[in-house]
Design a protein around this motif. Sequence first.
Motif, short mmCIF file in Angstrom:
data_model
loop_
_atom_site.label_atom_id
_atom_site.label_comp_id
_atom_site.label_asym_id
_atom_site.label_seq_id
_atom_site.Cartn_x
_atom_site.Cartn_y
_atom_site.Cartn_z
N SER A 1 0.81 -1.22 0.00
CA SER A 1 0.00 0.00 0.00
C SER A 1 0.84 1.27 0.00
CB SER A 1 -0.95 0.00 1.20
OG SER A 1 -1.91 -1.01 1.07
N VAL A 2 1.90 1.27 0.79
CA VAL A 2 2.76 2.47 0.85
C VAL A 2 3.34 2.78 -0.52
CG1 VAL A 2 4.85 3.46 1.83
CG2 VAL A 2 3.31 2.13 3.29
N PHE A 3 3.78 1.76 -1.22
CA PHE A 3 4.40 1.98 -2.53
C PHE A 3 3.37 2.38 -3.57
CE2 PHE A 3 7.15 -1.03 -0.28
CZ PHE A 3 8.34 -0.32 -0.31
N ILE A 4 2.16 1.84 -3.44
CA ILE A 4 1.09 2.27 -4.35
C ILE A 4 0.77 3.74 -4.12
CG2 ILE A 4 -1.34 1.93 -4.96
CD1 ILE A 4 -1.00 -1.01 -4.26
N GLY A 5 0.70 4.13 -2.84
CA GLY A 5 0.47 5.55 -2.54
C GLY A 5 1.59 6.43 -3.05
N LEU A 6 2.82 5.97 -2.91
CA LEU A 6 3.96 6.75 -3.42
C LEU A 6 3.91 6.88 -4.94
CD1 LEU A 6 6.89 5.47 -1.19
CD2 LEU A 6 5.82 7.73 -1.14
N PHE A 7 3.43 5.84 -5.60
CA PHE A 7 3.28 5.92 -7.05
C PHE A 7 2.31 7.03 -7.42
CE2 PHE A 7 0.65 4.76 -10.72
CZ PHE A 7 1.62 4.81 -11.72
N GLY A 8 1.19 7.13 -6.67
CA GLY A 8 0.24 8.21 -6.92
C GLY A 8 0.87 9.57 -6.70
N THR A 9 1.70 9.69 -5.68
CA THR A 9 2.37 10.97 -5.41
C THR A 9 3.37 11.31 -6.50
OG1 THR A 9 2.13 10.61 -3.02
CG2 THR A 9 3.77 12.23 -3.73
N VAL A 10 4.15 10.33 -6.93
CA VAL A 10 5.12 10.57 -8.00
C VAL A 10 4.41 10.98 -9.29
CG1 VAL A 10 6.84 9.45 -9.48
CG2 VAL A 10 6.88 9.06 -7.01
N TRP A 11 3.31 10.31 -9.56
CA TRP A 11 2.55 10.68 -10.77
C TRP A 11 2.04 12.12 -10.67
CZ3 TRP A 11 1.93 7.81 -15.17
CH2 TRP A 11 1.03 8.31 -16.11
N GLY A 12 1.60 12.51 -9.47
CA GLY A 12 1.16 13.89 -9.27
C GLY A 12 2.29 14.88 -9.46
N ILE A 13 3.50 14.52 -9.01
CA ILE A 13 4.65 15.40 -9.19
C ILE A 13 5.00 15.54 -10.67
CG2 ILE A 13 7.12 15.64 -8.73
CD1 ILE A 13 6.62 14.27 -6.04
N MET A 14 4.91 14.44 -11.40
CA MET A 14 5.15 14.52 -12.84
C MET A 14 4.16 15.47 -13.51
SD MET A 14 5.82 10.46 -13.55
CE MET A 14 5.63 10.64 -15.32
N ASN A 15 2.91 15.38 -13.12
CA ASN A 15 1.91 16.30 -13.65
C ASN A 15 2.23 17.73 -13.25
OD1 ASN A 15 0.36 14.34 -14.91
ND2 ASN A 15 -0.94 13.99 -13.12
N ALA A 16 2.79 17.90 -12.04
CA ALA A 16 3.11 19.24 -11.56
C ALA A 16 4.16 19.89 -12.46
CB ALA A 16 3.62 19.16 -10.11
N PHE A 17 5.19 19.14 -12.79
CA PHE A 17 6.23 19.68 -13.66
C PHE A 17 5.66 20.08 -15.02
CE2 PHE A 17 9.24 17.70 -10.69
CZ PHE A 17 10.21 18.69 -10.63
N ARG A 18 4.83 19.22 -15.57
CA ARG A 18 4.26 19.52 -16.88
C ARG A 18 3.34 20.73 -16.83
NH1 ARG A 18 3.68 13.74 -17.25
NH2 ARG A 18 1.48 13.94 -16.67
N ALA A 19 2.48 20.77 -15.78
CA ALA A 19 1.51 21.85 -15.68
C ALA A 19 2.18 23.19 -15.41
CB ALA A 19 0.50 21.53 -14.59
N ILE A 20 3.19 23.20 -14.55
CA ILE A 20 3.87 24.46 -14.25
C ILE A 20 4.63 24.96 -15.46
CG2 ILE A 20 5.73 25.48 -12.88
CD1 ILE A 20 4.81 23.84 -10.53
#
Length: 242
Positions: free
Chosen positions: A154-173
Amino acid sequence: MFLIELVLQSANLEPIANGDFSFWSLFSRADWVVKGVMIILVVASFWSWGIAVDKAITMFLLKRRATAFEDTFWSGKTLDELSTGLAGDTRDPMARVFAAAMREYEESKTMPRTDAVSVSSQQRIDSVMNLVVNREMAKAERGMSVLATVGSASVFIGLFGTVWGIMNAFRAIAASQNTSLTVVAPGIAEALFATALGLIAAIPAVIFYNKYSTDLDKYSGRLEGYADELSAILSRKISKGG
């Protein structure tokens, strides 16, 4: 500070004027991959809690029935009396071990009384009891692999969601050229919410797994100990010719 703002950003950069950071709002604003991660973690969390409740009830019943059976077994009755009295009540694993051993013992009484036959009969009784013990423990351990998986993954699945959000952050910014904290604050909440859900799912699952693993180990030792005691009793009876 700029790096922190990057981490907090998500794909949706619309500012939230009313500061709505409720769980539903965080979920609804998230990207579809992060939503999928959140749904998986919520389902895993409920699944692990359901298994934990089931295991709590199961262990309570196993311990209570084992105590009641042991009180009956050591009450001074003969094996034949116990076999007759317990014939219709085999809800407890110990009772099923006893019933299986007695069936094999009764069959051994019809064979010629020789040392070789006695040894063979004892070996069959032990084998039957071991099979029943293993089968009963397999039943009692159902769901433990789910707790182990939820606790470790579960922790790693949650971290995957966070990493994906960070990737989106770079693209969006990069696309908007806007790093205002007011604009990107919802993004950090969404990204970190996935990690939080991972922890919420994993921590109880790990605790439940450790607790019930210990309880099952103790019960397994109790069941195997009873099987050994019954084996010794039947061995003496076989050696004496019944």
